[in-house]
Design a protein around this motif. Sequence first.
Motif, PDB file in Angstrom:
ATOM      1  N   TYR A 141       0.844  -1.181   0.000  1.00 15.67           N
ATOM      2  CA  TYR A 141       0.000   0.000   0.000  1.00 15.67           C
ATOM      3  C   TYR A 141       0.887   1.241   0.000  1.00 15.67           C
ATOM      4  O   TYR A 141       2.022   1.206   0.496  1.00 15.67           O
ATOM      5  N   PRO A 142       0.423   2.360  -0.561  1.00 17.39           N
ATOM      6  CA  PRO A 142       1.221   3.593  -0.486  1.00 17.39           C
ATOM      7  C   PRO A 142       1.560   3.938   0.967  1.00 17.39           C
ATOM      8  O   PRO A 142       0.773   3.685   1.883  1.00 17.39           O
ATOM      9  N   HIS A 197       2.946  -0.721   6.692  1.00  9.59           N
ATOM     10  CA  HIS A 197       4.378  -0.423   6.758  1.00  9.59           C
ATOM     11  C   HIS A 197       4.808  -0.316   8.224  1.00  9.59           C
ATOM     12  O   HIS A 197       4.028   0.098   9.078  1.00  9.59           O
ATOM     13  N   PRO A 198       6.047  -0.680   8.538  1.00  4.74           N
ATOM     14  CA  PRO A 198       6.480  -0.648   9.940  1.00  4.74           C
ATOM     15  C   PRO A 198       6.478   0.761  10.500  1.00  4.74           C
ATOM     16  O   PRO A 198       6.752   1.734   9.787  1.00  4.74           O
ATOM     17  N   GLY A 238       7.200  12.295   7.351  1.00  5.06           N
ATOM     18  CA  GLY A 238       7.098  11.407   6.193  1.00  5.06           C
ATOM     19  C   GLY A 238       8.029  10.211   6.264  1.00  5.06           C
ATOM     20  O   GLY A 238       7.859   9.243   5.519  1.00  5.06           O
ATOM     21  N   MET A 239       9.002  10.251   7.174  1.00  2.78           N
ATOM     22  CA  MET A 239       9.940   9.137   7.317  1.00  2.78           C
ATOM     23  C   MET A 239       9.364   7.994   8.146  1.00  2.78           C
ATOM     24  O   MET A 239       9.973   6.936   8.258  1.00  2.78           O
ATOM     25  N   ASN A 240       8.199   8.228   8.763  1.00  2.00           N
ATOM     26  CA  ASN A 240       7.444   7.130   9.380  1.00  2.00           C
ATOM     27  C   ASN A 240       6.425   6.657   8.348  1.00  2.00           C
ATOM     28  O   ASN A 240       5.396   7.301   8.140  1.00  2.00           O
ATOM     29  N   PRO A 241       6.667   5.535   7.668  1.00  5.01           N
ATOM     30  CA  PRO A 241       5.800   5.137   6.559  1.00  5.01           C
ATOM     31  C   PRO A 241       4.434   4.629   6.987  1.00  5.01           C
ATOM     32  O   PRO A 241       3.510   4.555   6.172  1.00  5.01           O
ATOM     33  N   SER A 242       4.275   4.278   8.262  1.00  2.48           N
ATOM     34  CA  SER A 242       2.995   3.757   8.732  1.00  2.48           C
ATOM     35  C   SER A 242       1.934   4.852   8.689  1.00  2.48           C
ATOM     36  O   SER A 242       2.168   5.985   9.116  1.00  2.48           O
TER      37      SER A 242
END
Length: 361
Positions: A141-142, A197-198, A238-242
């Motif tokens: 997923y995006p 995403h983690p 934005g560096m936290n993809p969750s």
Amino acid sequence: MAFATTCDAGFEMLAGWTDAPLAASLATFRRHCPEIGERHPEYAPVCNAQRALPADVDDHVARTFFEIWFRPEIVAGPGKGFVTGYFEPEMEAAREPSAEFSVPLHRRPDDLVGVNDGNRPAGFPDNLEFARSTETGLEPYPDRAVIRDGALSDRGLELAWLADPVDAFFLHVQGSGRLRFADGSTMRVSYAGKTGHPYVPIGRIVVERGHIAREDLDYPRLRDWLKAHPDEAREIMGMNPSYIFFAPVEGLAETDGPVGAAGKSLVPEVSLAVDLAHHGFGEPLWIDARLPADPGTGGQPFRRLMIAEDRGSAIVGEARGDIFFGSGAAAGERAGRIKHSATVYRLVPRRCDGGEQTDGG
């Protein structure tokens, strides 16, 4: 109804046990009995016994009940636990976008599906828990940055709109919130899924870049720094993809807490988020720690019997817990300062050989 017992289950090892407020802990545990008694046979006698109690009991009856039906067992070792705090944010919102309210909260998309060993495609990243279902199969997923830049903007998934991207980010971190609209109405929202995403803790990035000293990092300082540096905050968030999706919650009174992952309304300083790999919903856990009560104060004893009622991506480990402190700004200020070691005990079901129910007060 009272209880008499002469057996010793080791509760003397719990500092503060004899003075702890336990009535709310027992009431919170009891509401899990329909599920926990069926899933775990060792809880069935406990849950059968609690039916004999009146709806409301005092701390003395609650204490004696736990002493009869449980024994404490230390987890990991003295001081080996770690607790943080969380809360239900309250914030202004709008039902339609505007120049002021431009940050969307999204409903769960209908093409978001869970990924497990049964449907995981060959070569699919092991750390992705959710995926997008397409005509050709599953695909990642995006992530947060892509969604932020409009990947879902044509799907009609906007549930509400917030004014500040930092507030929206921390609403994602907390997983639930209370939105207040200009007409006086409110909406409670809760976790409905995530991109899979983690989770990446952005506080670590802010520390690594030298913006906040590690020993000074807490929620209030991190929030204030992000709001004061919007351009770099956009990059770092934005560096936290969750990315979290929300659903409206119906049927809650204004005084009710948000609904946790166990499907129950959370109770301040009683409900605990845990790692479900080690604990089950409804499990009683004694937390013994020294936590700050007010800004600038030293640690004060925090000794509570808490009930596992929630989970979180950052809550990993047998002796790890996240304490729910309530709703609103004051609860957020306190919760955000909690990052402390603790001694954790689980209460294991058992029947005290010398215990018996007796009539009377």
